[in-house]
Design a protein around this motif. Structure first.
Motif: not given
Length: 108
Positions: A87-98
């Protein structure tokens, strides 16, 4: 302004708020028996939070922060054992959902 004010930092590091989010997930995964150890590396272009099942192993996951990718695919990434970007993105919480999905499976 002097030269020091415009110069890029010597290394990338996680901010306290970012570490708080990562360590919260880490604590839940330790409690579930999934993770045992971690390491943090602060390098010139990237900060890495590595997660281990056992200390002497290769990291199961790497949570990377690469500020230079902020405008492209995102500055945060979760990378698996084989180097695959999960997972990759600019929002850490969203990325960690994986990784949180794996916690839900571990508790079932």
């Amino acid at each position: 302004m002097g030269v020091a004010a415009t110069r890029a930092p010597d290394q990338v590091a996680f901010h306290r708020t970012e570490l708080s989010v990562i360590l919260s997930l880490y604590g839940r995964m330790v409690a579930a028996g999934e993770w045992r150890d971690y390491g943090i590396s602060c390098l010139r272009d990237v900060a890495v939070f590595s997660v281990f099942r056992r200390t002497a192993e290769m990291p199961m996951y790497r949570i990377e922060k690469r500020p230079r990718l902020r405008g492209k695919q995102g500055q945060y990434a979760v990378i698996g054992l084989n180097g695959q970007i999960l997972k990759r993105g600019n929002d850490l919480k969203t990325v960690l959902r994986v990784l949180e999905r794996k916690l839900i499976r571990a508790v079932d």
